[in-house]
Design a protein around this motif. Structure first.
Motif, PDB file in Angstrom:
ATOM      1  N   HIS A 117       1.352  -1.093   0.448  1.00 40.18           N
ATOM      2  CA  HIS A 117      -0.247  -0.032  -0.279  1.00 40.18           C
ATOM      3  C   HIS A 117       1.061   1.264  -0.194  1.00 40.18           C
ATOM      4  N   ASP A 118       0.560   2.383  -0.612  1.00 39.66           N
ATOM      5  CA  ASP A 118       1.640   3.196  -0.687  1.00 39.66           C
ATOM      6  C   ASP A 118       1.675   3.800   0.315  1.00 39.66           C
ATOM      7  N   ASP A 119       1.144   4.212   1.005  1.00 40.38           N
ATOM      8  CA  ASP A 119       1.365   5.211   2.251  1.00 40.38           C
ATOM      9  C   ASP A 119       1.290   4.116   3.293  1.00 40.38           C
ATOM     10  N   GLY A 120       1.330   2.981   3.470  1.00 43.91           N
ATOM     11  CA  GLY A 120       1.624   2.382   4.239  1.00 43.91           C
ATOM     12  C   GLY A 120       1.019   1.106   4.556  1.00 43.91           C
ATOM     13  N   THR A 121       1.243  -0.012   4.780  1.00 51.97           N
ATOM     14  CA  THR A 121       1.230  -1.317   5.258  1.00 51.97           C
ATOM     15  C   THR A 121       0.909  -1.495   6.343  1.00 51.97           C
ATOM     16  N   ASN A 122      -0.526  -1.837   7.016  1.00 52.01           N
ATOM     17  CA  ASN A 122      -0.268  -2.336   8.679  1.00 52.01           C
ATOM     18  C   ASN A 122      -0.715  -3.616   8.490  1.00 52.01           C
ATOM     19  N   CYS A 123      -1.471  -4.834   8.344  1.00 48.88           N
ATOM     20  CA  CYS A 123      -1.566  -5.679   8.573  1.00 48.88           C
ATOM     21  C   CYS A 123      -1.755  -6.803   7.627  1.00 48.88           C
ATOM     22  N   LEU A 124      -1.752  -7.985   7.746  1.00 50.12           N
ATOM     23  CA  LEU A 124      -1.511  -9.040   6.950  1.00 50.12           C
ATOM     24  C   LEU A 124      -2.459 -10.691   6.912  1.00 50.12           C
ATOM     25  N   ALA A 125      -3.016 -11.157   6.489  1.00 47.41           N
ATOM     26  CA  ALA A 125      -3.312 -12.225   6.828  1.00 47.41           C
ATOM     27  C   ALA A 125      -3.542 -13.158   6.197  1.00 47.41           C
ATOM     28  N   TRP A 126      -2.788 -14.603   5.517  1.00 45.29           N
ATOM     29  CA  TRP A 126      -3.157 -15.576   5.294  1.00 45.29           C
ATOM     30  C   TRP A 126      -4.680 -16.129   5.015  1.00 45.29           C
ATOM     31  N   LEU A 127      -5.363 -16.353   4.207  1.00 38.16           N
ATOM     32  CA  LEU A 127      -6.356 -17.385   3.788  1.00 38.16           C
ATOM     33  C   LEU A 127      -5.901 -18.940   4.394  1.00 38.16           C
ATOM     34  N   PRO A 128      -6.435 -19.142   5.196  1.00 42.94           N
ATOM     35  CA  PRO A 128      -6.223 -20.743   6.036  1.00 42.94           C
ATOM     36  C   PRO A 128      -6.148 -21.605   5.283  1.00 42.94           C
ATOM     37  N   ALA A 129      -5.501 -22.346   5.496  1.00 41.01           N
ATOM     38  CA  ALA A 129      -5.976 -24.129   4.767  1.00 41.01           C
ATOM     39  C   ALA A 129      -7.884 -24.364   4.776  1.00 41.01           C
ATOM     40  N   PRO A 130      -7.817 -25.110   3.956  1.00 42.46           N
ATOM     41  CA  PRO A 130      -8.881 -25.680   3.828  1.00 42.46           C
ATOM     42  C   PRO A 130      -9.017 -27.019   6.014  1.00 42.46           C
ATOM     43  N   ARG A 131     -10.138 -26.672   6.308  1.00 34.26           N
ATOM     44  CA  ARG A 131     -10.779 -27.823   7.005  1.00 34.26           C
ATOM     45  C   ARG A 131     -10.246 -28.958   6.538  1.00 34.26           C
ATOM     46  N   THR A 132     -10.047 -30.014   7.202  1.00 36.36           N
ATOM     47  CA  THR A 132      -9.655 -31.005   6.833  1.00 36.36           C
ATOM     48  C   THR A 132     -10.784 -31.989   7.654  1.00 36.36           C
ATOM     49  N   PRO A 133     -11.510 -33.015   6.255  1.00 33.00           N
ATOM     50  CA  PRO A 133     -12.779 -33.682   6.864  1.00 33.00           C
ATOM     51  C   PRO A 133     -12.219 -34.707   7.994  1.00 33.00           C
ATOM     52  N   ALA A 134     -13.305 -34.629   8.830  1.00 27.84           N
ATOM     53  CA  ALA A 134     -13.274 -36.129   9.848  1.00 27.84           C
ATOM     54  C   ALA A 134     -12.621 -36.805   9.184  1.00 27.84           C
ATOM     55  N   GLY A 135     -11.641 -38.085   9.538  1.00 29.27           N
ATOM     56  CA  GLY A 135     -11.291 -39.316   9.126  1.00 29.27           C
ATOM     57  C   GLY A 135     -10.849 -39.060   7.886  1.00 29.27           C
TER      58      GLY A 135
END
Length: 359
Positions: free
Chosen positions: A53-71
């Motif tokens: 971001h031109d005026d400064g970046t404040n934070c970041l966040a990765w898209l989390p991995a999908p939940r692993t189905p049971a089993g």
């Protein structure tokens, strides 16, 4: 145990945020001046330098991995789950990036207020999880918005009474908590309705859920720590800190809560009825504690102080201190890799260190 240098890299400014990709192959680090660096986890090579971001970046966040189905076997998430990175900036925008290609993919403009907090949250119901993707919740001033990964707006929430000072997504999905001076609002992320409001008569500067979703905890300006059990309408308060509490971290079992707030990291036992009335374990530093971080799947706690000292602790041991290392400059952020083998340290001088933790 030992902490040894794995690699180091230099940003062009103060390291304001950093986080590992869900698959652990990349470390993203944001400098206060704006650019976002993507480093290879194995050797620290700069894969991409994103303009941010031109005026400064404040934070970041990765898209989390999908939940692993049971089993299903663990670690079967597709590689694409680690490709999407979101950043918030002083330009009032949220930007989305393809971290593999190193390309900007979309922008959501939220107004003139800085975007200072981001949190991905998945749908709550298993049926919804298979059909719906996580949403990114972004706070800009008093405004909270839910964004899709293509930067389209899923929902805009009513304005908070004061500037939103912290966000925390429920670990099981389905809810996000937003804090402001005077309280915390708990929003349903499936239908965007208000679930509950918790009143607190002071400024809140940090917010975290326990991994089991039982506790919602705020670090406060007054200075204190406040705990709620939303499902039981229970709330507790711990005070006596030297300074405002800006750092909070739970262990993977949801028993131990680590906090900053002085020259000692405070370790509260949240088992059973919770920590009120119990004496915390005090983990001493010689300078004010500026960061705390528990591992994801194990029980080691990393703490950092303003004099550059980083310590590793095992809370369950009679002698909990496991390792100490003196860094050249104070940390701004601590982040364990997804496999808990490496500790990333962002610093005030813009240097990013990655240490290997070995038993």
């Amino acid at each position: 145990m030992q902490l040894t240098k794995h690699w180091a890299a230099t940003l062009d400014d103060y390291a304001i945020d950093l986080a590992w990709s869900p698959d652990g192959t990349q470390l993203a680090a944001v400098s206060a001046s704006g650019p976002v660096s993507l480093f290879a986890a194995d050797d620290g090579a700069l894969r991409h330098l994103l303009p941010g971001h031109d005026d400064g970046t404040n934070c970041l966040a990765w898209l989390p991995a999908p939940r692993t189905p049971a089993g299903a076997p663990a670690n079967t998430a597709p590689a694409a789950a680690s490709a999407l990175l979101a950043t918030g900036g002083q330009d009032g925008a949220v930007k989305f990036w393809d971290a593999v290609a190193g390309q900007h993919t979309a922008t959501a403009a939220l107004g003139s207020a800085w975007v200072e907090h981001l949190a991905w949250c998945a749908p709550s119901a298993p049926a919804a999880s298979s059909a719906g993707a996580p949403l990114l919740f972004a706070a800009a001033g008093r405004q909270l918005a839910a964004l899709r990964a293509d930067a389209s707006v899923a929902h805009t929430f009513p304005l908070a009474p004061k500037t939103i000072s912290a966000l925390a997504a429920h670990p099981a999905g389905g809810a996000v908590a937003s804090a402001y001076f005077g309280g915390v609002a708990l929003w349903d992320t499936d239908d965007f309705l208000a679930q509950k409001t918790f009143t607190y008569g002071n400024g809140i500067v940090a917010l975290v859920w326990s991994p089991d979703g039982r506790w919602l905890v705020s670090g406060n300006q007054d200075p204190s720590v406040h705990l709620w059990i939303p499902e039981e309408d229970v709330e507790l308060q711990m005070s006596g800190y030297e300074t405002k509490v800006t750092q909070l971290s739970f262990d993977q079992a949801s028993r131990w809560l680590a906090t900053s707030g002085g020259r000692e990291a405070c370790l509260w036992d949240c088992s059973g009825a919770g920590p009120e009335g119990r004496e915390p374990a005090m983990l001493p530093h010689e300078a004010p504690v500026c960061a705390v971080a528990f591992q994801h799947n194990h029980n080691l706690l990393a703490t950092a102080a303003k004099d550059g000292v980083v310590m590793i602790w095992s809370p369950e041991r009679k002698q909990p201190l496991r390792a100490t290392v003196k860094m050249p400059v104070a940390a701004t952020k601590l982040a364990w890799s997804p496999d808990d083998r490496h500790l990333a340290i962002g610093s005030e001088k813009g240097i990013v260190y990655v240490l290997r933790a070995e038993a």
